[in-house]
Design a protein around this motif. Structure first.
Motif, mmCIF file in Angstrom:
data_model
loop_
_atom_site.group_PDB
_atom_site.id
_atom_site.type_symbol
_atom_site.label_atom_id
_atom_site.label_comp_id
_atom_site.label_asym_id
_atom_site.label_seq_id
_atom_site.Cartn_x
_atom_site.Cartn_y
_atom_site.Cartn_z
ATOM 1 N N LYS A 19 38.662 46.884 40.489
ATOM 2 C CA LYS A 19 40.031 46.881 39.956
ATOM 3 C C LYS A 19 40.506 45.488 39.568
ATOM 4 O O LYS A 19 41.195 45.308 38.568
ATOM 5 C CB LYS A 19 40.983 47.495 40.987
ATOM 6 C CG LYS A 19 40.846 48.997 41.133
ATOM 7 C CD LYS A 19 41.838 49.519 42.162
ATOM 8 C CE LYS A 19 41.751 51.018 42.303
ATOM 9 N NZ LYS A 19 42.716 51.528 43.304
ATOM 10 N N ASN A 20 40.121 44.475 40.365
ATOM 11 C CA ASN A 20 40.596 43.118 40.043
ATOM 12 C C ASN A 20 39.711 42.398 39.027
ATOM 13 O O ASN A 20 39.967 41.248 38.677
ATOM 14 C CB ASN A 20 40.754 42.282 41.322
ATOM 15 C CG ASN A 20 39.423 41.975 42.014
ATOM 16 O OD1 ASN A 20 38.365 41.972 41.400
ATOM 17 N ND2 ASN A 20 39.490 41.696 43.312
ATOM 18 N N ASN A 22 44.984 50.718 36.738
ATOM 19 C CA ASN A 22 44.149 50.478 37.914
ATOM 20 C C ASN A 22 43.041 51.506 38.091
ATOM 21 O O ASN A 22 42.368 51.523 39.122
ATOM 22 C CB ASN A 22 45.020 50.459 39.175
ATOM 23 C CG ASN A 22 45.879 49.212 39.244
ATOM 24 O OD1 ASN A 22 45.434 48.130 38.894
ATOM 25 N ND2 ASN A 22 47.120 49.369 39.679
ATOM 26 N N LYS A 58 38.233 47.653 45.224
ATOM 27 C CA LYS A 58 39.170 46.551 45.009
ATOM 28 C C LYS A 58 38.579 45.504 44.072
ATOM 29 O O LYS A 58 39.290 44.937 43.230
ATOM 30 C CB LYS A 58 39.540 45.924 46.350
ATOM 31 C CG LYS A 58 40.445 46.803 47.188
ATOM 32 C CD LYS A 58 40.683 46.237 48.584
ATOM 33 C CE LYS A 58 41.564 47.188 49.403
ATOM 34 N NZ LYS A 58 41.754 46.721 50.788
ATOM 35 N N ASN A 59 37.274 45.253 44.180
ATOM 36 C CA ASN A 59 36.637 44.257 43.317
ATOM 37 C C ASN A 59 36.420 44.753 41.888
ATOM 38 O O ASN A 59 36.362 43.952 40.958
ATOM 39 C CB ASN A 59 35.308 43.808 43.935
ATOM 40 C CG ASN A 59 35.484 42.739 44.977
ATOM 41 O OD1 ASN A 59 35.624 41.562 44.681
ATOM 42 N ND2 ASN A 59 35.522 43.158 46.240
#
Length: 341
Positions: free
Chosen positions: A303-304, A184, A300-301
């Motif tokens: 990581k995903n 991550n 978050k964007n």
């Protein structure tokens, strides 16, 4: 590090292994509300002053970031944070009980990128773990830079709303990372410390115009140094020019460098609020604007996998109550951080 022009490229990129972005009630009601790690309905945070409330908010963001990275305060080599208050008191009172070596930094609204740049360079120089962060609070900033809240002054369309929020990121040396954190992690591939740019803007209610020239300069310099084009990036993120400053940024890049970033560009100041419904004029501002947006929504964007390559360019208006009262102009600054999954 390898220096090309004004940009530093990391041969072994430092890694962001954890982050957290927190915000106040008004920010939580905006488009990014669900992405913040915490939204505080009571923006006094149970404190006796707005300044102490800002410190409590930054303290919370730091603890959440450390927890997300599974890092203890005793493991941190340096923590670098900043805010808009005199002598960085928001940061000082947030950190005074955490027992971490502290470096206070002031870059106005560019502070999140400034602390990230310095954290990455310290890690590249041999430190293991650094913490980067920033904060602001609408009420504490208003009474320092403008008027008491009770005054109820009218805002022109170019004015921006200081964000109540904070963000924090934990940066680690890649050589020492726990394999469990690697999946991550987000790498900092390059950093660019900006150059002060002053075109003589004196209107404190139009900070977007004061900061846009510095943003244009940093973006153009970074693209030139790295021999890249806007389309090489999933996102070129500024923070926080607002609506007015973003339009000026496009014009300046086109006129001076024939660079078009409109397709790739977003601004933290226009992302954090619904401009049509939340009565924030040209958008959000303050150290906590880009800090809270970057450390929550953007991270978050990345990581995903929604975003793979992001150029984060936080912008700051380097004014003070003293310089404004003395009739000085508002110099601008913009620092850049290249992030990749």
């Amino acid at each position: 590090m390898k220096k090309i022009g004004k940009t530093y490229i990391f041969e072994l990129p430092p890694l962001i292994i954890g982050s957290a972005g927190v915000a106040g009630k008004k920010e939580g009601e905006g488009p990014l509300g669900d992405d913040f790690d915490m939204v505080f309905e009571d923006t006094t945070m149970g404190q006796d002053s707005f300044e102490l409330a800002e410190s409590a908010m930054l303290h919370d963001a730091i603890i959440r970031a450390l927890e997300s990275a599974n890092v203890s305060p005793k493991d941190v080599d340096f923590v670098m944070t900043g805010d808009l208050l005199d002598q960085c008191t928001g940061s000082c009172f947030a950190l005074k009980d955490l027992e971490m070596p502290f470096i206070g930094m002031y870059g106005a609204c560019s502070t999140m990128a400034l602390t990230l740049c310095n954290s990455a360079m310290l890690v590249s120089a041999g430190a293991n773990i650094c913490v980067a962060g920033a904060s602001s609070h609408f009420a504490s900033s208003e009474r320092q830079f403008r008027y008491p809240l009770e005054y109820g002054g009218q805002r022109p369309p170019t004015a921006q709303w200081t964000v109540t929020g904070a963000g924090c990121a934990v940066v680690q040396n890649q050589r020492n990372i726990d394999p469990e954190n690697l999946q991550n992690a987000v790498k900092i591939s390059a950093v660019h410390i900006g150059t002060i740019t002053d075109l003589g803007i004196k209107d404190a209610n139009n900070m977007g115009a004061a900061m846009a020239p510095a943003a244009a300069r940093t973006i153009a310099d970074f693209l030139h140094d790295t021999q890249t084009k806007p389309e090489d990036y999933d996102l070129i993120l500024t923070g926080d020019l607002g609506l007015t400053g973003s339009k000026l940024l496009f014009e300046l890049l086109q006129e001076d460098s024939e660079i078009d970033i409109e397709t790739q560009h977003k601004d933290c100041g226009t992302m954090i609020f619904n401009l049509a419904e939340q009565d924030v004029n040209s958008g959000g501002s303050g150290c906590g604007c880009s800090a809270s947006v970057f450390c929550s929504h953007i991270m978050k964007n990345i990581k995903n996998g929604t975003l793979k390559k992001v150029l984060f360019v936080a912008t700051g208006a380097l004014m003070s109550p003293t310089s404004t009262k003395q009739g000085q102009s508002i110099p601008g600054i913009a620092h850049a951080v290249l992030l990749e999954k």
